[in-house]
Design a protein around this motif. Structure first.
Motif, PDB file in Angstrom:
ATOM      1  N   UNK A   1      -0.194   0.301   5.367  1.00  0.00           N
ATOM      2  CA  UNK A   1       0.428  -0.447   6.454  1.00  0.00           C
ATOM      3  C   UNK A   1      -0.299  -1.776   6.665  1.00  0.00           C
ATOM      4  N   UNK A   2      -1.608  -1.750   6.526  1.00  0.00           N
ATOM      5  CA  UNK A   2      -2.363  -2.994   6.600  1.00  0.00           C
ATOM      6  C   UNK A   2      -1.986  -3.910   5.443  1.00  0.00           C
TER       7      UNK A   2
ATOM      8  N   UNK B   1       1.352  -5.554   6.344  1.00  0.00           N
ATOM      9  CA  UNK B   1       1.194  -6.633   7.320  1.00  0.00           C
ATOM     10  C   UNK B   1       0.574  -7.872   6.685  1.00  0.00           C
ATOM     11  N   UNK B   2      -0.238  -7.666   5.654  1.00  0.00           N
ATOM     12  CA  UNK B   2      -0.864  -8.795   4.971  1.00  0.00           C
ATOM     13  C   UNK B   2      -0.055  -9.347   3.821  1.00  0.00           C
ATOM     14  N   UNK B   3       1.161  -8.817   3.632  1.00  0.00           N
ATOM     15  CA  UNK B   3       2.012  -9.314   2.557  1.00  0.00           C
ATOM     16  C   UNK B   3       1.611  -8.828   1.179  1.00  0.00           C
ATOM     17  N   UNK B   4       0.788  -7.773   1.117  1.00  0.00           N
ATOM     18  CA  UNK B   4       0.333  -7.260  -0.183  1.00  0.00           C
ATOM     19  C   UNK B   4       1.266  -6.210  -0.770  1.00  0.00           C
TER      20      UNK B   4
ATOM     21  N   UNK C   1     -11.367  -7.023   3.921  1.00  0.00           N
ATOM     22  CA  UNK C   1     -10.952  -7.318   2.548  1.00  0.00           C
ATOM     23  C   UNK C   1      -9.503  -6.918   2.338  1.00  0.00           C
ATOM     24  N   UNK C   2      -8.830  -7.495   1.341  1.00  0.00           N
ATOM     25  CA  UNK C   2      -7.454  -7.084   1.040  1.00  0.00           C
ATOM     26  C   UNK C   2      -7.350  -5.579   0.841  1.00  0.00           C
TER      27      UNK C   2
ATOM     28  N   UNK D   1      -8.899  -2.497  -2.318  1.00  0.00           N
ATOM     29  CA  UNK D   1      -9.770  -1.430  -1.833  1.00  0.00           C
ATOM     30  C   UNK D   1      -9.241  -0.061  -2.260  1.00  0.00           C
ATOM     31  N   UNK D   2      -7.924   0.117  -2.152  1.00  0.00           N
ATOM     32  CA  UNK D   2      -7.325   1.378  -2.580  1.00  0.00           C
ATOM     33  C   UNK D   2      -7.532   1.602  -4.076  1.00  0.00           C
TER      34      UNK D   2
END
Length: 215
Positions: free
Chosen positions: A139-140, A143-146, A78-79, A83-84
């Motif tokens: 960091x994820x 990498x996902x452009x979020x 999931x994005x 989640x955070x």
């Protein structure tokens, strides 16, 4: 040979944790512990050490559960930023469990630091662990452009750790959940990429009518 213990140490630690959480370290007396735990002083000393040692065990138990919550809150499917955001809701909800007493860790830091080095080390280790966990998730997100490009995962992780610690203090004075949610929403909005300045479309204001009084 000593007599075998006839009580559940895990359950006793949970009860001690809740007592220290509600009252704080200094206000909790050995008589309070005897009454709350249902054990004599000798049994408490034999099983857990003195009051300070029992407090450290209780605080460590609380921090360990927070780490378990962090570890169970993320997956790679999931994005990352949503989640955070949900994790913060869970953390704040968990800390509402103990009669509005706030965060046990934050309370302990405020009460006992800088003089209690053992508590300082527990708190420091927990905060660093949380920051590392957040940084991995951020960091994820990068990498996902979020994640907004000017912000590094390490910077954002430090910001979020500082934010949640501060919110725990603020909520004790102003427990309105809407204000807490608005603060979190604003922070995550800042972390989310927005349009670059050259992508912002500025709509010109309509021409105003001449002011006949000045003509």
């Amino acid at each position: 040979m000593g007599r075998p213990r006839t009580f559940d140490e895990e359950a006793i630690l949970d009860r001690a944790m809740l007592l220290f959480w509600r009252k704080g370290y200094e206000a909790t007396t050995m008589n309070d512990l005897v009454d709350e735990l249902g054990l004599g002083r000798g049994s408490i000393y034999a099983a857990f050490g003195d009051k300070h040692r029992l407090f450290l065990l209780a605080l460590g138990r609380y921090l360990g559960r927070q780490e378990e919550l962090l570890a169970s809150s993320f997956d790679d499917r999931s994005p990352a930023l949503p989640q955070l955001r949900r994790l913060f809701d869970r953390l704040l909800q968990t800390d509402s469990f103990c009669s509005g007493s706030g965060c046990f860790s934050v309370n302990s830091i405020a009460e006992l630091l800088p003089n209690d080095q053992a508590v300082a080390e527990l708190a420091r280790r927990s905060l660093r662990k949380a920051e590392e966990t957040f940084a991995t998730q951020l960091d994820r997100a990068r990498l996902g452009g979020e994640l907004s490009p000017p912000v590094t995962p390490a910077e954002a992780a430090h910001l979020l750790v500082t934010l949640v610690q501060g919110l725990q203090i603020m909520r004790k004075a102003d427990p309105d959940p809407a204000r807490t949610a608005a603060c979190l929403d604003a922070t995550f909005a800042l972390l989310t990429p927005g349009p670059r300045p050259d992508e912002v479309v500025i709509t010109p204001e309509p021409a105003s009518e001449p002011d006949l009084a000045l003509s």
